[in-house]
Motif scaffolding. Structure first.
Motif, PDB file in Angstrom:
ATOM      1  N   SER B  59      18.830  -0.481   6.956  1.00  0.00           N
ATOM      2  CA  SER B  59      19.200   0.790   7.598  1.00  0.00           C
ATOM      3  C   SER B  59      17.943   1.632   7.847  1.00  0.00           C
ATOM      4  CB  SER B  59      20.151   1.566   6.689  1.00  0.00           C
ATOM      5  OG  SER B  59      19.464   1.961   5.523  1.00  0.00           O
ATOM      6  N   GLY B  60      18.143   2.730   8.573  1.00  0.00           N
ATOM      7  CA  GLY B  60      17.037   3.660   8.804  1.00  0.00           C
ATOM      8  C   GLY B  60      16.532   4.263   7.506  1.00  0.00           C
ATOM      9  N   ALA B  61      17.451   4.519   6.563  1.00  0.00           N
ATOM     10  CA  ALA B  61      17.040   5.083   5.267  1.00  0.00           C
ATOM     11  C   ALA B  61      16.100   4.126   4.538  1.00  0.00           C
ATOM     12  CB  ALA B  61      18.269   5.376   4.418  1.00  0.00           C
ATOM     13  N   SER B  62      16.341   2.840   4.688  1.00  0.00           N
ATOM     14  CA  SER B  62      15.460   1.855   4.051  1.00  0.00           C
ATOM     15  C   SER B  62      14.064   1.896   4.658  1.00  0.00           C
ATOM     16  CB  SER B  62      16.031   0.437   4.196  1.00  0.00           C
ATOM     17  OG  SER B  62      17.161   0.289   3.388  1.00  0.00           O
ATOM     18  N   LEU B  63      13.991   2.194   5.956  1.00  0.00           N
ATOM     19  CA  LEU B  63      12.674   2.276   6.593  1.00  0.00           C
ATOM     20  C   LEU B  63      11.874   3.454   6.030  1.00  0.00           C
ATOM     21  CD1 LEU B  63      11.842   1.737  10.295  1.00  0.00           C
ATOM     22  CD2 LEU B  63      10.874   3.671   9.105  1.00  0.00           C
ATOM     23  N   VAL B  64      12.546   4.599   5.865  1.00  0.00           N
ATOM     24  CA  VAL B  64      11.864   5.776   5.303  1.00  0.00           C
ATOM     25  C   VAL B  64      11.367   5.457   3.889  1.00  0.00           C
ATOM     26  CG1 VAL B  64      12.174   8.167   4.572  1.00  0.00           C
ATOM     27  CG2 VAL B  64      13.216   7.377   6.697  1.00  0.00           C
ATOM     28  N   ARG B  65      12.219   4.811   3.125  1.00  0.00           N
ATOM     29  CA  ARG B  65      11.845   4.467   1.741  1.00  0.00           C
ATOM     30  C   ARG B  65      10.712   3.437   1.722  1.00  0.00           C
ATOM     31  NH1 ARG B  65      13.806   4.647  -3.503  1.00  0.00           N
ATOM     32  NH2 ARG B  65      13.526   2.744  -4.698  1.00  0.00           N
ATOM     33  N   ALA B  66      10.782   2.472   2.618  1.00  0.00           N
ATOM     34  CA  ALA B  66       9.742   1.437   2.672  1.00  0.00           C
ATOM     35  C   ALA B  66       8.388   2.048   2.985  1.00  0.00           C
ATOM     36  CB  ALA B  66      10.115   0.387   3.720  1.00  0.00           C
ATOM     37  N   ARG B  67       8.362   3.039   3.871  1.00  0.00           N
ATOM     38  CA  ARG B  67       7.082   3.680   4.204  1.00  0.00           C
ATOM     39  C   ARG B  67       6.500   4.401   2.996  1.00  0.00           C
ATOM     40  NH1 ARG B  67       4.810   5.296   8.633  1.00  0.00           N
ATOM     41  NH2 ARG B  67       4.989   7.519   8.159  1.00  0.00           N
ATOM     42  N   ARG B  68       7.378   5.039   2.216  1.00  0.00           N
ATOM     43  CA  ARG B  68       6.893   5.719   1.006  1.00  0.00           C
ATOM     44  C   ARG B  68       6.313   4.704   0.023  1.00  0.00           C
ATOM     45  NH1 ARG B  68      11.373   9.686   0.979  1.00  0.00           N
ATOM     46  NH2 ARG B  68      10.416  11.646   1.622  1.00  0.00           N
ATOM     47  N   LEU B  69       7.069   3.610  -0.162  1.00  0.00           N
ATOM     48  CA  LEU B  69       6.613   2.577  -1.092  1.00  0.00           C
ATOM     49  C   LEU B  69       5.257   2.023  -0.661  1.00  0.00           C
ATOM     50  CD1 LEU B  69       9.914   0.548  -1.597  1.00  0.00           C
ATOM     51  CD2 LEU B  69       8.682   1.775  -3.384  1.00  0.00           C
ATOM     52  N   ALA B  70       5.145   1.725   0.632  1.00  0.00           N
ATOM     53  CA  ALA B  70       3.902   1.138   1.146  1.00  0.00           C
ATOM     54  C   ALA B  70       2.728   2.088   0.927  1.00  0.00           C
ATOM     55  CB  ALA B  70       4.058   0.818   2.632  1.00  0.00           C
ATOM     56  N   GLN B  71       2.984   3.367   1.190  1.00  0.00           N
ATOM     57  CA  GLN B  71       1.903   4.349   1.032  1.00  0.00           C
ATOM     58  C   GLN B  71       1.450   4.442  -0.422  1.00  0.00           C
ATOM     59  OE1 GLN B  71       2.775   8.504   1.397  1.00  0.00           O
ATOM     60  NE2 GLN B  71       0.915   8.890   2.575  1.00  0.00           N
ATOM     61  N   LEU B  72       2.419   4.473  -1.340  1.00  0.00           N
ATOM     62  CA  LEU B  72       2.066   4.576  -2.761  1.00  0.00           C
ATOM     63  C   LEU B  72       1.346   3.321  -3.246  1.00  0.00           C
ATOM     64  CD1 LEU B  72       5.321   6.239  -4.115  1.00  0.00           C
ATOM     65  CD2 LEU B  72       3.037   7.242  -4.127  1.00  0.00           C
ATOM     66  N   GLU B  73       1.848   2.179  -2.840  1.00  0.00           N
ATOM     67  CA  GLU B  73       1.237   0.927  -3.305  1.00  0.00           C
ATOM     68  C   GLU B  73      -0.184   0.774  -2.780  1.00  0.00           C
ATOM     69  OE1 GLU B  73       3.474  -2.676  -2.984  1.00  0.00           O
ATOM     70  OE2 GLU B  73       5.366  -1.665  -3.368  1.00  0.00           O
ATOM     71  N   THR B  74      -0.383   1.096  -1.505  1.00  0.00           N
ATOM     72  CA  THR B  74      -1.716   0.879  -0.928  1.00  0.00           C
ATOM     73  C   THR B  74      -2.701   1.955  -1.371  1.00  0.00           C
ATOM     74  OG1 THR B  74      -0.988   2.007   1.082  1.00  0.00           O
ATOM     75  CG2 THR B  74      -0.921  -0.375   1.102  1.00  0.00           C
ATOM     76  N   THR B  75      -2.226   3.182  -1.499  1.00  0.00           N
ATOM     77  CA  THR B  75      -3.132   4.265  -1.884  1.00  0.00           C
ATOM     78  C   THR B  75      -3.605   4.111  -3.323  1.00  0.00           C
ATOM     79  OG1 THR B  75      -2.052   5.784  -0.359  1.00  0.00           O
ATOM     80  CG2 THR B  75      -3.371   6.770  -2.108  1.00  0.00           C
ATOM     81  N   PHE B  76      -2.660   3.808  -4.210  1.00  0.00           N
ATOM     82  CA  PHE B  76      -2.988   3.807  -5.640  1.00  0.00           C
ATOM     83  C   PHE B  76      -3.020   2.398  -6.235  1.00  0.00           C
ATOM     84  CE2 PHE B  76      -0.966   7.908  -4.685  1.00  0.00           C
ATOM     85  CZ  PHE B  76      -1.982   8.761  -5.078  1.00  0.00           C
TER      86      PHE B  76
END
Lengths: 326, 111
Positions: B59-76
């Motif tokens: 769903s679209g909600a999963s896309l928003v969540r996936a972007r957050r996850l990706a940002q946290l994983e790659t940044t930190f």
């Protein structure tokens, strides 16, 4: 374009180790994380920090950047143009996928030197060298937020969006442009939901399609209502006599229509009246909840003050603070 | 499937509803991550999706969540479960902030 001092952005020395750069980046990423930071310009600062890190954390990009800066090109505030073939001998034009980095908000400086424009030049160069068509790469998806009224969720609406973007010209140079797109907001949109505008993201490379633009919906806060999923909670003031005696009242729904509802007698704090399927429209619509609260009429005239005194006399045993022990 | 679409000025406008309308490739492209990164997180339940004929749909909600996850994983360089925990908390905070803002608006208090 303006030269970007990435070392200054991250607050590290020019001879900083990779570990120091990583530490500085993480500290700033935490400070400016858009979901947490209270800084007004957090998103913009985060983009600057990401951009600086994208260059300084990559040994090839950093080496090329250092070489560029060593020629005295980094005079602050002056117009900057990289010398021809400044990046000869460096290999940093690899595919950006898999890095989780969104270059959409990066500066023109980054775009020309390390971003899409650079990749396009490399792609065009290798295509010429090989006599082929080069590597096709779909454009990046872009993401933004859009604020809508609850009425838009009920009825849909048109919005003229100003999109700042960039495209690559025939020579692979990045051209910034602002364009306006009129968008029909479909009815039934909810808080946090995504609207996808196909082909409105970043330009593709080598003839590939452009990316998409995703708009995350935020509903404007309003003292009259709140939403929870498709359900809408409307704050409805009632007069003391309506609250206690009950009776029909008229309520305007967020869709702009007026409905008549019957308030049951004997007011109870927190009472809600449910209007089935009058929430945000969908195949399974939400419900509209009317949250009743008592509004006291101001006693502005002597007659109105007398009415309150009469009310007090009519309820001699009424103790509104009994639960507090007084 | 998208609940609504309109052609306007050559732009296809889709409202991404609760339905599983996005592919693994859509999520990977939006997050600028590999498709394997998405499927791993779907398989472990960090991201929600539906298996349809052997293919994940989100769903679209999963896309928003996936972007957050990706940002946290790659940044930190965060562990996926830790990034998921932080994302859960971010979503919870956003929900509570929204409730507080609504309450403040209703009571006429400054934000």
């Amino acid at each position: 374009m303006e030269f970007k001092d990435y070392y200054k952005t991250l607050g590290v020395a020019k001879d900083a180790s990779a570990g120091d750069i990583k530490k500085a980046y993480r500290r700033l990423a935490r400070k400016y994380h858009p979901d947490v930071s209270k800084e007004a310009d957090a998103s913009a600062r985060m983009a600057e920090v990401n951009e600086a890190n994208a260059v300084l954390s990559d040994p090839e990009k950093r080496a090329a950047y250092d070489a560029l800066g060593s020629g005295g090109a980094q005079a602050g505030g002056q117009d900057f143009r990289p010398p021809p073939h400044w990046d000869a001998g460096y290999e940093f034009s690899g595919a950006p996928e898999g890095q989780g980095m969104d270059e959409a908000q990066f500066s023109e400086f980054f775009e020309q030197l390390f971003g899409r424009a650079a990749r396009a030049r490399h792609t065009a160069g290798s295509a010429r060298g090989q006599g082929g068509a080069g590597t096709a790469q779909r454009g990046a998806d872009h993401h933004a937020r859009i604020e809508l009224d609850l009425r838009d969720a009920y009825l849909g609406g048109e919005r003229l969006l100003s999109l700042r973007g960039a495209r690559l010209d025939a020579q692979g140079h990045l051209v910034h442009e602002e364009r306006q797109v009129q968008v029909n907001i479909p009815k039934g949109v909810r808080e946090g939901q995504l609207i996808r505008l196909s082909g409105q993201g970043g330009p593709g490379l080598g003839g590939a399609a452009a990316g998409d633009l995703f708009l995350e919906v935020q509903l404007k806060p309003d003292p009259r209502w709140r939403t929870q999923d498709r359900d809408v909670y409307l704050s409805v003031p009632v007069a003391p006599w309506e609250a206690e005696l009950g009776g029909p009242i008229e309520v305007q729904t967020p869709a702009g229509t007026t409905v008549q509802v019957t308030v049951p007698p004997r007011f109870k704090p927190g009472r809600k009246l449910r209007l089935k399927e009058r929430g945000i429209p969908a195949a399974t619509p939400g419900d509209l909840y009317l949250e009743l609260h008592v509004a006291l009429p101001p006693a502005s005239t002597e007659a109105q003050q007398q009415a309150y005194r009469a009310l007090a006399q009519a309820f001699p045993g009424f103790a509104p603070r009994a639960a507090q022990g007084v | 499937m998208p609940s609504r679409s309109n052609e306007l000025h050559d732009t296809l406008v889709e409202l991404l509803g609760d339905g599983a309308c996005l592919s693994v490739q859509d999520l990977a492209h939006a997050c600028r991550m590999q498709t394997a990164w998405v499927t791993e997180r779907l398989a472990t339940g960090v991201l929600q999706g539906e298996l349809q004929h052997g293919q994940w749909r989100c769903s679209g909600a999963s896309l928003v969540r996936a972007r957050r996850l990706a940002q946290l994983e790659t940044t930190f360089d965060a562990d996926p479960e830790l990034a998921a925990l932080a994302t859960d908390l971010i979503e919870e905070v956003a929900d509570l902030r929204q409730q507080i803002a609504a309450l403040h608006a209703r009571l006429g208090l400054p934000e």
